[in-house]
Design a protein around this motif. Structure first.
Motif, PDB file in Angstrom:
ATOM      1  N   ARG A 171       2.192 -16.890   8.946  1.00 32.70           N
ATOM      2  CA  ARG A 171       1.085 -16.533   9.824  1.00 32.70           C
ATOM      3  C   ARG A 171       1.008 -15.019   9.972  1.00 32.70           C
ATOM      4  NH1 ARG A 171      -0.929 -20.893  12.654  1.00 32.70           N
ATOM      5  NH2 ARG A 171       0.392 -22.761  12.739  1.00 32.70           N
ATOM      6  N   MET A 172      -0.179 -14.535  10.282  1.00 30.70           N
ATOM      7  CA  MET A 172      -0.383 -13.090  10.435  1.00 30.70           C
ATOM      8  C   MET A 172       0.580 -12.489  11.446  1.00 30.70           C
ATOM      9  SD  MET A 172      -4.531 -12.975  10.629  1.00 30.70           S
ATOM     10  CE  MET A 172      -5.534 -13.841   9.404  1.00 30.70           C
ATOM     11  N   GLU A 173       0.760 -13.185  12.558  1.00 28.45           N
ATOM     12  CA  GLU A 173       1.590 -12.641  13.638  1.00 28.45           C
ATOM     13  C   GLU A 173       3.062 -12.554  13.262  1.00 28.45           C
ATOM     14  OE1 GLU A 173       0.533 -16.985  14.761  1.00 28.45           O
ATOM     15  OE2 GLU A 173      -0.461 -15.249  13.842  1.00 28.45           O
ATOM     16  N   GLN A 174       3.449 -13.131  12.136  1.00 33.36           N
ATOM     17  CA  GLN A 174       4.831 -13.035  11.673  1.00 33.36           C
ATOM     18  C   GLN A 174       5.084 -11.754  10.870  1.00 33.36           C
ATOM     19  OE1 GLN A 174       4.719 -17.175   9.926  1.00 33.36           O
ATOM     20  NE2 GLN A 174       6.736 -17.332  10.896  1.00 33.36           N
ATOM     21  N   VAL A 175       4.046 -10.963  10.676  1.00 35.08           N
ATOM     22  CA  VAL A 175       4.183  -9.701   9.948  1.00 35.08           C
ATOM     23  C   VAL A 175       3.796  -8.554  10.868  1.00 35.08           C
ATOM     24  CG1 VAL A 175       3.446  -8.329   7.970  1.00 35.08           C
ATOM     25  CG2 VAL A 175       3.679 -10.827   7.747  1.00 35.08           C
ATOM     26  N   SER A 176       4.792  -7.807  11.317  1.00 37.30           N
ATOM     27  CA  SER A 176       4.546  -6.672  12.203  1.00 37.30           C
ATOM     28  C   SER A 176       5.597  -5.595  11.961  1.00 37.30           C
ATOM     29  CB  SER A 176       4.576  -7.111  13.674  1.00 37.30           C
ATOM     30  OG  SER A 176       4.351  -6.003  14.521  1.00 37.30           O
ATOM     31  N   PRO A 177       5.322  -4.676  11.019  1.00 39.42           N
ATOM     32  CA  PRO A 177       6.252  -3.561  10.813  1.00 39.42           C
ATOM     33  C   PRO A 177       6.559  -2.798  12.096  1.00 39.42           C
ATOM     34  CG  PRO A 177       4.676  -3.660   9.019  1.00 39.42           C
ATOM     35  CD  PRO A 177       4.223  -4.671  10.036  1.00 39.42           C
ATOM     36  N   LEU A 178       5.615  -2.781  13.029  1.00 36.27           N
ATOM     37  CA  LEU A 178       5.833  -2.104  14.303  1.00 36.27           C
ATOM     38  C   LEU A 178       7.060  -2.670  15.017  1.00 36.27           C
ATOM     39  CD1 LEU A 178       4.319   0.082  16.033  1.00 36.27           C
ATOM     40  CD2 LEU A 178       3.364  -1.834  17.316  1.00 36.27           C
ATOM     41  N   LYS A 179       7.182  -3.978  15.019  1.00 39.60           N
ATOM     42  CA  LYS A 179       8.342  -4.617  15.636  1.00 39.60           C
ATOM     43  C   LYS A 179       9.603  -4.370  14.816  1.00 39.60           C
ATOM     44  CE  LYS A 179       5.596  -8.335  17.733  1.00 39.60           C
ATOM     45  NZ  LYS A 179       5.335  -9.797  17.737  1.00 39.60           N
ATOM     46  N   ALA A 180       9.441  -4.342  13.485  1.00 37.51           N
ATOM     47  CA  ALA A 180      10.599  -4.200  12.602  1.00 37.51           C
ATOM     48  C   ALA A 180      11.287  -2.856  12.750  1.00 37.51           C
ATOM     49  CB  ALA A 180      10.177  -4.423  11.152  1.00 37.51           C
ATOM     50  N   VAL A 181      10.516  -1.798  13.079  1.00 35.31           N
ATOM     51  CA  VAL A 181      11.117  -0.456  13.131  1.00 35.31           C
ATOM     52  C   VAL A 181      11.708  -0.119  14.499  1.00 35.31           C
ATOM     53  CG1 VAL A 181       9.513   0.353  11.370  1.00 35.31           C
ATOM     54  CG2 VAL A 181       8.984   0.771  13.781  1.00 35.31           C
ATOM     55  N   GLN A 182      11.426  -0.922  15.503  1.00 33.48           N
ATOM     56  CA  GLN A 182      11.788  -0.557  16.869  1.00 33.48           C
ATOM     57  C   GLN A 182      13.294  -0.430  17.102  1.00 33.48           C
ATOM     58  OE1 GLN A 182       9.745  -3.462  19.280  1.00 33.48           O
ATOM     59  NE2 GLN A 182       7.830  -2.317  19.280  1.00 33.48           N
ATOM     60  N   ASN A 183      14.075  -1.128  16.308  1.00 29.58           N
ATOM     61  CA  ASN A 183      15.522  -1.070  16.488  1.00 29.58           C
ATOM     62  C   ASN A 183      16.246  -0.489  15.276  1.00 29.58           C
ATOM     63  OD1 ASN A 183      15.570  -2.372  19.111  1.00 29.58           O
ATOM     64  ND2 ASN A 183      15.033  -4.261  18.045  1.00 29.58           N
ATOM     65  N   SER A 184      15.495   0.175  14.415  1.00 30.21           N
ATOM     66  CA  SER A 184      16.104   0.742  13.207  1.00 30.21           C
ATOM     67  C   SER A 184      16.610   2.154  13.457  1.00 30.21           C
ATOM     68  CB  SER A 184      15.084   0.763  12.060  1.00 30.21           C
ATOM     69  OG  SER A 184      15.632   1.418  10.930  1.00 30.21           O
ATOM     70  N   SER A 185      17.838   2.415  13.010  1.00 29.05           N
ATOM     71  CA  SER A 185      18.426   3.750  13.144  1.00 29.05           C
ATOM     72  C   SER A 185      18.322   4.554  11.850  1.00 29.05           C
ATOM     73  CB  SER A 185      19.900   3.627  13.543  1.00 29.05           C
ATOM     74  OG  SER A 185      20.629   2.895  12.556  1.00 29.05           O
ATOM     75  N   LEU A 186      17.716   3.990  10.810  1.00 27.52           N
ATOM     76  CA  LEU A 186      17.583   4.706   9.540  1.00 27.52           C
ATOM     77  C   LEU A 186      16.525   5.802   9.640  1.00 27.52           C
ATOM     78  CD1 LEU A 186      17.658   1.888   6.816  1.00 27.52           C
ATOM     79  CD2 LEU A 186      19.411   3.599   7.284  1.00 27.52           C
ATOM     80  N   PRO A 187      16.731   6.915   8.964  1.00 30.35           N
ATOM     81  CA  PRO A 187      15.696   7.945   8.901  1.00 30.35           C
ATOM     82  C   PRO A 187      14.467   7.420   8.152  1.00 30.35           C
ATOM     83  CG  PRO A 187      17.829   8.823   8.229  1.00 30.35           C
ATOM     84  CD  PRO A 187      17.976   7.342   8.290  1.00 30.35           C
ATOM     85  N   VAL A 188      13.304   7.594   8.749  1.00 26.85           N
ATOM     86  CA  VAL A 188      12.053   7.139   8.141  1.00 26.85           C
ATOM     87  C   VAL A 188      11.021   8.259   8.212  1.00 26.85           C
ATOM     88  CG1 VAL A 188      10.150   5.480   8.238  1.00 26.85           C
ATOM     89  CG2 VAL A 188      12.474   4.718   8.742  1.00 26.85           C
ATOM     90  N   LEU A 189      10.339   8.479   7.091  1.00 30.02           N
ATOM     91  CA  LEU A 189       9.213   9.403   7.020  1.00 30.02           C
ATOM     92  C   LEU A 189       7.942   8.582   6.855  1.00 30.02           C
ATOM     93  CD1 LEU A 189       7.766  12.134   6.595  1.00 30.02           C
ATOM     94  CD2 LEU A 189       8.485  12.025   4.180  1.00 30.02           C
ATOM     95  N   PHE A 190       7.021   8.727   7.813  1.00 34.10           N
ATOM     96  CA  PHE A 190       5.712   8.092   7.739  1.00 34.10           C
ATOM     97  C   PHE A 190       4.711   9.112   7.212  1.00 34.10           C
ATOM     98  CE2 PHE A 190       7.988   6.185  11.353  1.00 34.10           C
ATOM     99  CZ  PHE A 190       7.993   4.840  10.968  1.00 34.10           C
ATOM    100  N   ILE A 191       3.893   8.700   6.245  1.00 30.01           N
ATOM    101  CA  ILE A 191       2.895   9.585   5.645  1.00 30.01           C
ATOM    102  C   ILE A 191       1.543   8.886   5.681  1.00 30.01           C
ATOM    103  CG2 ILE A 191       2.195  10.822   3.560  1.00 30.01           C
ATOM    104  CD1 ILE A 191       5.140  10.867   2.719  1.00 30.01           C
ATOM    105  N   HIS A 192       0.502   9.621   6.053  1.00 31.01           N
ATOM    106  CA  HIS A 192      -0.832   9.015   6.087  1.00 31.01           C
ATOM    107  C   HIS A 192      -1.900  10.086   5.894  1.00 31.01           C
ATOM    108  CE1 HIS A 192      -1.781   4.748   7.349  1.00 31.01           C
ATOM    109  NE2 HIS A 192      -2.954   5.204   6.950  1.00 31.01           N
ATOM    110  N   GLY A 193      -2.972   9.714   5.221  1.00 25.65           N
ATOM    111  CA  GLY A 193      -4.130  10.584   5.104  1.00 25.65           C
ATOM    112  C   GLY A 193      -4.985  10.492   6.355  1.00 25.65           C
ATOM    113  N   THR A 194      -5.554  11.602   6.776  1.00 26.41           N
ATOM    114  CA  THR A 194      -6.354  11.609   8.006  1.00 26.41           C
ATOM    115  C   THR A 194      -7.699  10.924   7.828  1.00 26.41           C
ATOM    116  OG1 THR A 194      -7.310  13.780   7.479  1.00 26.41           O
ATOM    117  CG2 THR A 194      -5.283  13.750   8.806  1.00 26.41           C
ATOM    118  N   GLU A 195      -8.125  10.717   6.581  1.00 28.82           N
ATOM    119  CA  GLU A 195      -9.419  10.078   6.319  1.00 28.82           C
ATOM    120  C   GLU A 195      -9.260   8.655   5.786  1.00 28.82           C
ATOM    121  OE1 GLU A 195     -12.141  11.687   7.299  1.00 28.82           O
ATOM    122  OE2 GLU A 195     -10.732  13.246   7.943  1.00 28.82           O
ATOM    123  N   ASP A 196      -8.122   8.058   6.013  1.00 29.62           N
ATOM    124  CA  ASP A 196      -7.871   6.690   5.550  1.00 29.62           C
ATOM    125  C   ASP A 196      -8.565   5.702   6.484  1.00 29.62           C
ATOM    126  OD1 ASP A 196      -6.900   4.271   4.619  1.00 29.62           O
ATOM    127  OD2 ASP A 196      -4.824   4.955   4.448  1.00 29.62           O
TER     128      ASP A 196
END
Length: 326
Positions: free
Chosen positions: A224-249
């Motif tokens: 189900r859609m609600e079973q996929v939420s990267p937002l929830k997945a990262v909340q307890n992660s201690s790994l270094p993460v770089l988020f990249i996004h275009g401003t016109e996406d």
């Protein structure tokens, strides 16, 4: 009365057809050809088919937790090297789109594994599940590297679009050999993403279509859609993460990476590339992109270095571009 019944029947038929079409579009959309992918990369000036033909590489394969054959290419410029990165592509493309990042990671001393996500390229699979099953495929590839190259391997992850979502979903179960992740134009939540794409991009009513698609998704694809939420997945992660996004996406809205950045505990960083649309941040500003990735690697793998930069903050690139979306 007859007219009302007929109208109700027509609406029901339209909803059934619409939900079937939406389900196919979301989970089984037609793939882009390798020629088309290389045409795009060459247009952007980030890689070419001739480079890939000359590249020393070998095909490799592993098996998913549910028995699918998964394929990839191994690029090993450092025969005794212990730094590895797994490159994970987006929806409807294949590992060929990940070739644009080969030289970036080679310069940082990495061997590379370019993978085809399930249902893409040479990997088996019937449905795309947006990280629900794909995160287990990443686990299988991580185990493959460790099995073949030793327990002392340090592994990084780079994912773009669907690959970004997959990589972030994996963080909730990450193996200790995985040291960092780069998520390029990822989605923060599948339900929010599909609502945006349906209502904003396709001008269709999210209600009741989204609910019908969700039921079909559960019945046919097993999630189900609600079973996929990267937002929830990262909340307890201690790994270094770089988020990249275009401003016109507008395909995966920029605010989704901003949400992820806010939800993720440190260490984390966010690079917003002005003028970039979906999937072309590296093409728009390769210098800044490379600098931010290098800082992430230094933080994750060289914390003892006195000049290791801190990874905590938002960077905004100023370079503009009119390049098309990938």
């Amino acid at each position: 009365m007859i007219y009302l019944l007929a109208a109700g029947l027509c609406v029901s038929v339209i909803l059934i057809i619409g939900s079937h079409y939406g389900f196919r579009l979301i989970t089984q959309m037609k793939h882009q050809s390798s020629e088309g992918i290389f045409d795009y990369l060459e247009h952007c000036g980030v890689y070419s088919r001739e480079k890939f033909k000359r590249l020393e590489k070998k095909e490799v394969q592993t098996t998913s937790v549910d028995g699918l054959k998964l394929g990839g290419y191994l690029v090993e410029p450092y025969q005794k090297g212990k730094r590895w990165v797994i490159l994970v592509h987006g929806y409807t493309v294949s590992l060929y789109v990940s070739t644009q990042y080969i030289e970036l990671f080679q310069r940082e001393g990495f061997n590379l594994l370019l993978i085809d996500q399930r249902r893409h390229g040479k990997s088996e699979g019937k449905y795309t599940t947006y990280g629900y099953m794909e995160k287990h495929d990443i686990a299988a590839w991580v185990a493959w590297i460790v099995d073949h190259y030793g327990e002392d391997c340090s592994i990084g992850l780079h994912g773009q679009s669907l690959g970004g979502g997959t990589v972030l979903e994996y963080l909730a179960m990450a193996d200790h050999h995985v040291k960092f992740a780069v998520a390029d134009c990822p989605y923060s939540d599948l339900t929010k993403l599909l609502r945006h794409q349906m209502s904003v991009l396709n001008k269709l009513p999210a209600f009741p279509l989204l609910g019908l698609i969700n039921r079909r998704m559960h019945r046919s694809a097993g999630f189900r859609m609600e079973q996929v939420s990267p937002l929830k997945a990262v909340q307890n992660s201690s790994l270094p993460v770089l988020f990249i996004h275009g401003t016109e996406d507008n395909y995966v809205p920029t605010y989704m990476s901003e949400e992820l950045y806010e939800a993720k505990p440190e260490p984390r960083s966010l690079l917003l590339v002005k003028g970039a649309v979906h999937g072309n941040a590296y093409a728009v500003d390769p210098v800044r992109y490379t600098k931010e990735v290098r800082q992430l690697i230094q933080l994750a793998l060289e914390p003892e270095a006195e000049d290791s930069p801190e990874l905590s903050g938002i960077s905004v690139s100023n370079q503009l571009s009119a390049l098309p979306s990938g």
